[in-house]
Design an enzyme around this catalytic site. Structure first.
Site, short mmCIF file in Angstrom:
data_model
loop_
_atom_site.label_atom_id
_atom_site.label_comp_id
_atom_site.label_asym_id
_atom_site.label_seq_id
_atom_site.Cartn_x
_atom_site.Cartn_y
_atom_site.Cartn_z
N SER A 151 0.83 -1.21 0.00
CA SER A 151 0.00 0.00 0.00
C SER A 151 0.86 1.25 0.00
O SER A 151 0.40 2.33 -0.39
CB SER A 151 -0.94 0.00 1.21
OG SER A 151 -0.19 -0.05 2.42
N HIS A 172 -4.86 13.65 2.19
CA HIS A 172 -4.23 13.60 0.86
C HIS A 172 -4.79 14.71 -0.02
O HIS A 172 -5.77 15.37 0.33
CB HIS A 172 -4.48 12.25 0.18
CG HIS A 172 -3.67 11.13 0.76
ND1 HIS A 172 -4.10 10.40 1.86
CD2 HIS A 172 -2.47 10.61 0.40
CE1 HIS A 172 -3.19 9.48 2.15
NE2 HIS A 172 -2.20 9.59 1.28
N LYS A 202 -6.84 12.46 -5.10
CA LYS A 202 -6.89 11.07 -4.65
C LYS A 202 -8.33 10.63 -4.58
O LYS A 202 -9.15 11.21 -3.89
CB LYS A 202 -6.20 10.92 -3.30
CG LYS A 202 -6.16 9.47 -2.83
CD LYS A 202 -5.20 9.28 -1.70
CE LYS A 202 -5.20 7.84 -1.21
NZ LYS A 202 -4.85 6.91 -2.31
N THR A 245 -2.73 2.97 2.61
CA THR A 245 -1.84 2.96 3.77
C THR A 245 -2.63 2.97 5.07
O THR A 245 -2.30 2.25 6.02
CB THR A 245 -0.90 4.17 3.72
OG1 THR A 245 -0.11 4.11 2.53
CG2 THR A 245 0.03 4.21 4.93
#
Length: 329
Positions: free
Chosen positions: A110, A144, A148, A155
């Site tokens: 990831s 993020h 995204k 993660t």
């Protein structure tokens, strides 16, 4: 070493630069506009491929690598928990089985950042300790950039799964469902992580699926197809089908569900903060990288390690071999 790059967006260009600096040759660059390169001699002659595309295209790309007998480092997230309609297994489970059957070689993670993987080792160790102190409850926030498409990040899901695996009282995770809230309600005003308006200068390990303009490979559920090139706008279909980015991906059990908040703002590559919250204090760990460079470097290092190997491998295996420390599993 000859490296094929699959997904030639921002991350692909960064990987190319690092690979060249380390003395490697880029023998093939595949993106949505030249998918025929999967059938080229240049691609088949690669020692390893590095794949960074989208949730909707990654599985097809990995299959194309298997067909060409090219080992592949895959950093795309948002696809691994997609359920294959034929087998009823997740796509990652299907890929693992194919590797075990000698059909291909794959390393999926990831996050390939070395710093993030050290952070993950700390996360597992801390979870084992905190399991003895029920007054502390874990929660997480990931931040993020606005490009995204999946949430929580791959993660964040990995970090949550590590906490579940290393405690006896956390049975799974759930999203808070409130984008822009930096932390779940019980820890919002405590430590851990900048709020959405505060995270303008910070950066961290990028996820593979962030590169919306780089695509290649079949739709996520079409694992047997050998076509490619889903557009970023098509990813929503894969997400709707798989629950990638949805709170339904969680483990069943009698324990608590750890809350995960997500923020999408500006060009932040990624921040991951975990808080163990109690009524008297907090314990907070955070990973915040300064650029995508660490993520790209880790992927190139993984490619160097994977070349010549067979089967399914993890970055934990690589780091255990490199450090001689058994803390990355």
């Amino acid at each position: 070493m000859k490296i094929a790059i699959i997904g030639y967006g921002k991350m692909g260009h960064m990987i190319e630069g690092i690979a060249l600096e380390r003395g490697h040759e880029i023998c093939c660059r595949i993106d949505k506009d030249n998918l025929e390169e999967f059938d080229s001699e240049a691609f088949r002659g690669a020692d390893v491929a590095i794949e960074f595309t989208t949730p909707a295209t990654a599985a097809g790309n990995v299959s194309r690598c298997f067909e060409a007998q090219v080992p592949v480092v895959c950093g795309s997230t948002g696809w691994v928990n997609v359920v294959d309609p034929e087998s009823g297994k997740t796509l990652l489970e299907v890929m693992k089985e194919r590797c075990e059957n000698g059909e291909g070689t794959l390393m999926w993670a990831s996050n390939f950042s070395i710093g993030v993987n050290v952070f993950m080792a700390v996360n597992r160790y801390l979870a084992r300790i905190m399991d003895s102190f029920p007054q502390y409850t874990p929660c997480m926030v990931e931040t993020h950039h606005v490009h995204k498409l999946d949430h929580p990040s791959g993660t964040a899901i990995t970090l949550a799964e590590q906490i579940v695996a290393n405690t006896g009282r956390v049975s799974g995770w759930k999203e808070t469902g409130d984008e822009g809230r930096a932390l779940p309600s019980h820890a919002t005003k405590k430590s851990a992580g900048a709020g959405a308006s505060e995270i303008k200068e910070t950066t961290a390990g990028a996820e593979a699926s962030e590169i919306k303009e780089t695509t290649a490979g079949a739709g996520a559920s079409e694992i047997k197809e050998t076509t490619a090139g889903a557009k970023a706008s098509e990813i929503s279909e894969a997400e709707a089908t798989t629950g990638a980015g949805a709170s339904e991906i969680r483990e069943a059990g009698d324990g608590v569900l750890m809350e995960i908040g997500h923020v999408r703002e500006g060009e932040v590559p990624g921040i991951h903060t975990i808080v163990w919250d109690s009524s008297v204090d907090d314990i907070t760990i955070t990973h915040s990288a300064k650029s995508r460079g660490g993520f790209a470097l880790g992927a190139v290092m993984a490619a160097e390690w994977l070349a010549g190997k067979q089967g399914f491998h993890t970055i934990g295996e690589m780091l255990t071999e490199m450090t001689k420390q058994d803390i990355f599993k």
